[in-house]
Design a protein around this motif. Structure first.
Motif, PDB file in Angstrom:
ATOM      1  N   UNK A   1       7.748   2.988  11.685  1.00  0.00           N
ATOM      2  CA  UNK A   1       8.033   3.538  10.364  1.00  0.00           C
ATOM      3  C   UNK A   1       8.778   2.487   9.547  1.00  0.00           C
ATOM      4  N   UNK A   2       8.337   2.283   8.300  1.00  0.00           N
ATOM      5  CA  UNK A   2       9.047   1.443   7.344  1.00  0.00           C
ATOM      6  C   UNK A   2       9.532   2.343   6.219  1.00  0.00           C
ATOM      7  N   UNK A   3      10.844   2.447   6.035  1.00  0.00           N
ATOM      8  CA  UNK A   3      11.441   3.324   5.027  1.00  0.00           C
ATOM      9  C   UNK A   3      11.919   2.490   3.845  1.00  0.00           C
ATOM     10  N   UNK A   4      11.343   2.774   2.670  1.00  0.00           N
ATOM     11  CA  UNK A   4      11.705   2.063   1.444  1.00  0.00           C
ATOM     12  C   UNK A   4      12.569   2.942   0.545  1.00  0.00           C
ATOM     13  N   UNK A   5      13.469   2.285  -0.186  1.00  0.00           N
ATOM     14  CA  UNK A   5      14.272   2.971  -1.195  1.00  0.00           C
ATOM     15  C   UNK A   5      14.584   1.974  -2.298  1.00  0.00           C
ATOM     16  N   UNK A   6      14.161   2.282  -3.519  1.00  0.00           N
ATOM     17  CA  UNK A   6      14.385   1.428  -4.682  1.00  0.00           C
ATOM     18  C   UNK A   6      13.973  -0.017  -4.404  1.00  0.00           C
TER      19      UNK A   6
ATOM     20  N   UNK B   1      10.063   4.643  -4.705  1.00  0.00           N
ATOM     21  CA  UNK B   1      10.665   3.697  -3.765  1.00  0.00           C
ATOM     22  C   UNK B   1       9.969   2.344  -3.764  1.00  0.00           C
ATOM     23  N   UNK B   2       8.709   2.299  -4.241  1.00  0.00           N
ATOM     24  CA  UNK B   2       7.970   1.042  -4.261  1.00  0.00           C
ATOM     25  C   UNK B   2       6.878   0.952  -3.226  1.00  0.00           C
ATOM     26  N   UNK B   3       6.498   2.070  -2.634  1.00  0.00           N
ATOM     27  CA  UNK B   3       5.526   2.057  -1.531  1.00  0.00           C
ATOM     28  C   UNK B   3       4.160   1.551  -1.991  1.00  0.00           C
ATOM     29  N   UNK B   4       3.637   2.134  -3.063  1.00  0.00           N
ATOM     30  CA  UNK B   4       2.313   1.717  -3.536  1.00  0.00           C
ATOM     31  C   UNK B   4       2.335   0.282  -4.045  1.00  0.00           C
ATOM     32  N   UNK B   5       3.429  -0.109  -4.697  1.00  0.00           N
ATOM     33  CA  UNK B   5       3.552  -1.493  -5.170  1.00  0.00           C
ATOM     34  C   UNK B   5       3.559  -2.450  -3.992  1.00  0.00           C
ATOM     35  N   UNK B   6       4.312  -2.125  -2.952  1.00  0.00           N
ATOM     36  CA  UNK B   6       4.342  -2.981  -1.766  1.00  0.00           C
ATOM     37  C   UNK B   6       2.963  -3.077  -1.141  1.00  0.00           C
TER      38      UNK B   6
END
Length: 258
Positions: A210-215, A40-45
């Motif tokens: 909560x911050x929910x990431x997707x793609x 989802x991009x969590x670590x990148x963010x």
């Protein structure tokens, strides 16, 4: 304490868009959980928010200053990062690993701060041992002490702490103790937490937001009750699950269906 903002973040790597035009604000005193499926991009963010990656477009600001305009040492005094992997390739005692957190600061009373943060993180019993010989969970506790030492000022951690899967190697007791500690510190001091968590129940129990990431996109944000609904989690995780409620706290409980 300054708030941290991201404006119109975009980031690509190897021709793949990892973060897609993302805006968010992290407020002082919050404990925020970043959640989302794999990729989802969590670590990148997290790396963008902490200045370890430079966005292709947009910017991150701490207070009124872009991250890339902060002097490196001053930024290291205001934010610390605990990554998933923290390899040490040579023999090093636990205390020396924790003391690395004091690198951005003058050397005054480093030993006292190391002892205090090791006690807080529950790894004082590991004193004198070779870091490489520790279990994964023990190493995570030592790394927590290190990042707390990095932010230690006037008897407490102060600033922004970012953590990438800080409970992944911990047993149930240490998961509870670690997140309970971070939550308490965020309430008692000038201290904010943003953590990537795969365990949705831990996120629901301890996070303020909560911050929910997707793609690479931020698809939902809010309180655990607002974000962690069956409809939202089923849509973005594609898992067969149900969401119940903790009677004592009204926090959601996520259960996979058999």
């Amino acid at each position: 304490m300054e708030q941290l903002e991201a404006h119109s973040l975009r980031y690509s790597q190897g021709g793949r868009l990892l973060i897609d035009t993302l805006d968010l604000t992290l407020k002082p005193g919050e404990m925020v959980a970043l959640i989302g499926p794999n990729g989802a991009g969590k670590s990148t963010l997290l790396r963008l928010l902490t200045g370890f990656l430079t966005p292709d477009h947009g910017e991150c600001r701490l207070g009124n200053r872009p991250l890339d305009e902060w002097p490196r040492e001053r930024l290291a005094q205001r934010r610390a990062v605990m990554r998933q992997q923290n390899p040490v390739t040579f023999s090093l005692p636990v205390e020396a690993v924790v003391a690395m957190g004091r690198a951005p600061w003058p050397s005054a009373d480093a030993n006292g701060i190391v002892q205090q943060t090791m006690a807080l993180a529950g790894c004082d019993e590991l004193a004198g041992r070779d870091y490489r010989q520790l279990s994964g969970g023990e190493q995570q506790r030592v790394q927590l002490a290190r990042v707390l030492a990095q932010l230690w000022q006037n008897g407490a951690p102060r600033g922004w702490l970012f953590l990438d899967e800080p409970t992944s190697a911990l047993d149930l007791f240490w998961q509870q103790q670690t997140l309970r500690l971070l939550h308490r510190l965020s309430r008692q001091h000038d201290f904010s937490v943003c953590a990537v968590l795969h365990d949705l129940n831990l996120a629901a129990l301890w996070a303020d937001r909560i911050l929910l990431l997707h793609q690479g996109r931020l698809v939902a944000q809010g309180s655990p009750q607002e974000v962690m609904t069956e409809a939202t989690l089923t849509r973005w995780y594609q898992a067969d699950l149900r969401v119940a409620s903790r009677h004592e706290s009204d926090r959601p409980v996520i259960q996979l269906r058999a």
